[in-house]
Design a protein around this motif. Structure first.
Motif, PDB file in Angstrom:
ATOM      1  N   SER A  74      41.410  40.241  48.607  1.00  0.00           N
ATOM      2  CA  SER A  74      41.614  38.894  48.726  1.00  0.00           C
ATOM      3  C   SER A  74      40.572  37.888  48.133  1.00  0.00           C
ATOM      4  O   SER A  74      40.724  36.663  48.239  1.00  0.00           O
ATOM      5  N   SER A  75      39.348  38.346  47.473  1.00  0.00           N
ATOM      6  CA  SER A  75      38.470  37.835  47.039  1.00  0.00           C
ATOM      7  C   SER A  75      37.724  38.234  45.600  1.00  0.00           C
ATOM      8  O   SER A  75      38.200  39.394  45.491  1.00  0.00           O
ATOM      9  N   VAL A  76      37.503  37.610  44.755  1.00  0.00           N
ATOM     10  CA  VAL A  76      36.687  38.111  43.792  1.00  0.00           C
ATOM     11  C   VAL A  76      35.630  39.227  43.998  1.00  0.00           C
ATOM     12  O   VAL A  76      35.591  40.118  43.233  1.00  0.00           O
ATOM     13  N   GLU A  77      34.887  38.687  44.832  1.00  0.00           N
ATOM     14  CA  GLU A  77      33.790  39.637  45.148  1.00  0.00           C
ATOM     15  C   GLU A  77      34.309  41.030  45.781  1.00  0.00           C
ATOM     16  O   GLU A  77      33.673  41.913  45.146  1.00  0.00           O
ATOM     17  N   GLN A  78      35.443  41.096  46.411  1.00  0.00           N
ATOM     18  CA  GLN A  78      35.945  42.275  46.869  1.00  0.00           C
ATOM     19  C   GLN A  78      36.486  42.935  45.699  1.00  0.00           C
ATOM     20  O   GLN A  78      36.494  44.133  45.665  1.00  0.00           O
ATOM     21  N   ALA A  79      37.269  42.139  44.912  1.00  0.00           N
ATOM     22  CA  ALA A  79      38.125  42.763  43.668  1.00  0.00           C
ATOM     23  C   ALA A  79      36.665  43.432  42.837  1.00  0.00           C
ATOM     24  O   ALA A  79      36.938  44.622  42.307  1.00  0.00           O
ATOM     25  N   ILE A  80      35.715  42.756  42.348  1.00  0.00           N
ATOM     26  CA  ILE A  80      34.814  43.420  41.694  1.00  0.00           C
ATOM     27  C   ILE A  80      34.117  44.651  42.133  1.00  0.00           C
ATOM     28  O   ILE A  80      33.970  45.679  41.351  1.00  0.00           O
ATOM     29  N   GLY A  81      33.849  44.472  43.244  1.00  0.00           N
ATOM     30  CA  GLY A  81      33.484  45.876  44.128  1.00  0.00           C
ATOM     31  C   GLY A  81      34.261  47.128  44.034  1.00  0.00           C
ATOM     32  O   GLY A  81      33.932  48.320  43.727  1.00  0.00           O
ATOM     33  N   LEU A  82      35.610  46.749  44.268  1.00  0.00           N
ATOM     34  CA  LEU A  82      36.555  48.064  44.084  1.00  0.00           C
ATOM     35  C   LEU A  82      36.645  48.345  42.501  1.00  0.00           C
ATOM     36  O   LEU A  82      37.172  49.525  42.459  1.00  0.00           O
ATOM     37  N   ILE A  83      36.821  47.472  41.766  1.00  0.00           N
ATOM     38  CA  ILE A  83      37.195  47.699  40.258  1.00  0.00           C
ATOM     39  C   ILE A  83      35.705  48.667  39.953  1.00  0.00           C
ATOM     40  O   ILE A  83      36.150  49.763  39.349  1.00  0.00           O
ATOM     41  N   GLU A  84      34.685  48.242  40.360  1.00  0.00           N
ATOM     42  CA  GLU A  84      33.548  48.937  39.726  1.00  0.00           C
ATOM     43  C   GLU A  84      33.599  50.585  40.354  1.00  0.00           C
ATOM     44  O   GLU A  84      33.248  51.600  39.803  1.00  0.00           O
ATOM     45  N   GLU A  85      34.071  50.537  41.597  1.00  0.00           N
ATOM     46  CA  GLU A  85      34.147  51.859  42.538  1.00  0.00           C
ATOM     47  C   GLU A  85      35.235  52.735  41.979  1.00  0.00           C
ATOM     48  O   GLU A  85      34.974  54.036  42.026  1.00  0.00           O
ATOM     49  N   THR A  86      36.188  52.187  41.654  1.00  0.00           N
ATOM     50  CA  THR A  86      37.616  52.992  41.403  1.00  0.00           C
ATOM     51  C   THR A  86      37.928  52.948  39.827  1.00  0.00           C
ATOM     52  O   THR A  86      38.831  54.038  39.609  1.00  0.00           O
ATOM     53  N   ASN A  87      37.476  52.240  39.130  1.00  0.00           N
ATOM     54  CA  ASN A  87      37.717  52.160  37.675  1.00  0.00           C
ATOM     55  C   ASN A  87      39.412  52.311  37.420  1.00  0.00           C
ATOM     56  O   ASN A  87      39.778  53.166  36.751  1.00  0.00           O
ATOM     57  N   PRO A  88      40.279  51.156  37.917  1.00  0.00           N
ATOM     58  CA  PRO A  88      41.733  51.196  37.955  1.00  0.00           C
ATOM     59  C   PRO A  88      42.204  51.324  36.407  1.00  0.00           C
ATOM     60  O   PRO A  88      41.515  50.757  35.369  1.00  0.00           O
ATOM     61  N   ALA A  89      43.317  51.473  36.557  1.00  0.00           N
ATOM     62  CA  ALA A  89      44.269  51.030  35.148  1.00  0.00           C
ATOM     63  C   ALA A  89      44.679  49.873  34.812  1.00  0.00           C
ATOM     64  O   ALA A  89      44.803  49.611  33.819  1.00  0.00           O
ATOM     65  N   LEU A  90      44.652  49.026  36.053  1.00  0.00           N
ATOM     66  CA  LEU A  90      45.132  47.737  35.669  1.00  0.00           C
ATOM     67  C   LEU A  90      45.006  47.023  36.969  1.00  0.00           C
ATOM     68  O   LEU A  90      44.616  47.530  38.275  1.00  0.00           O
ATOM     69  N   VAL A  91      44.601  45.736  36.835  1.00  0.00           N
ATOM     70  CA  VAL A  91      44.523  44.813  37.799  1.00  0.00           C
ATOM     71  C   VAL A  91      45.545  43.768  38.010  1.00  0.00           C
ATOM     72  O   VAL A  91      45.667  43.173  36.821  1.00  0.00           O
ATOM     73  N   LEU A  92      46.310  43.333  38.942  1.00  0.00           N
ATOM     74  CA  LEU A  92      47.068  42.382  39.137  1.00  0.00           C
ATOM     75  C   LEU A  92      46.326  41.005  39.930  1.00  0.00           C
ATOM     76  O   LEU A  92      45.897  41.426  41.012  1.00  0.00           O
TER      77      LEU A  92
END
Length: 163
Positions: free
Chosen positions: A34-52
Motif C-alpha cells: 500500500s505504499s511506494v516504498e513497499q512496492a519498490i522493495g517487492l519489485i526489486e525482490e521479485t521482479n514481477p511481470a507487471l505492476v498494477l
C-alpha cells in the motif's frame, strides 16, 4: 513466462478483488502493498511481470511517484487503476507513460483484457528491442531466445532482409 503481478492498492477489499480475478486466470498475485516504498522493495525482490498501481495511496508519495520509478527502471510494465481522471491527474500520469489505465469502478473483463494485452505487447516489445539493439547479455539472450521460440517469431537478421 513470468506470471507474477504486484497490486499496489491501499484498499484491501479492492486488492483482494483484483487478486481473485487474476488468480482465476493463473497469475501469481501479491497484494498487501500500500505504499511506494513497499512496492519498490517487492519489485526489486521479485521482479514481477507487471505492476498494477492505484494512484491515491493516502501517503506522501502516490502511485504516480511509483510510475516515475518504473519508467526510469524501464524493465517492468505497469497499469494504473484509479478513480481519478481529472486533468491534473491525467497530465501527471502521461509523464510516466503507463502501459494501461483502468478506471474504477472496473469490471472483471477490464482487468483481464488490459492485463493480457499489456503482457502480450510488452513481450513483443522486448523481442523487438532485442532485434534492434542486439543485446550482449547472455541471460537476456537466452530469455529472449526462449520467448522467440515459444512465439515462433522469425529471428532472421532484419538487415539481411533489407539488402
Amino acid at each position: 513466462m513470468n506470471s507474477r503481478i504486484i497490486v499496489v492498492e491501499d484498499e484491501l477489499f479492492i486488492a483482494r478483488d483484483i487478486k481473485e480475478i487474476l488468480e482465476e486466470e493463473g497469475y501469481e498475485v501479491a497484494i498487501n502493498v500500500s505504499s511506494v516504498e513497499q512496492a519498490i522493495g517487492l519489485i526489486e525482490e521479485t521482479n514481477p511481470a507487471l505492476v498494477l498501481v492505484d494512484i491515491n495511496l493516502n501517503r506522501s508519495k502516490d502511485g504516480v511517484d511509483l510510475g516515475h520509478y518504473l519508467l526510469n527502471k524501464d524493465r517492468i510494465p505497469f497499469i494504473y487503476i484509479t478513480s481519478f481522471t481529472d486533468k491534473l491527474t491525467m497530465d501527471r500520469v502521461k509523464e510516466t507513460r503507463p502501459y494501461g489505465f483502468i478506471v474504477k469502478p472496473f469490471k472483471t473483463i477490464d482487468i483481464l483484457t488490459t492485463v493480457a494485452l499489456v503482457l502480450n505487447n510488452y513481450q513483443y516489445l522486448q523481442a523487438a528491442h532485442y532485434f534492434i539493439y542486439k543485446k550482449d547479455s547472455k541471460e537476456e539472450d537466452s530469455r529472449l531466445s526462449a520467448f522467440i521460440e515459444e512465439k515462433e517469431i522469425d529471428n532472421t537478421d532484419w538487415t539481411t532482409k533489407l539488402s
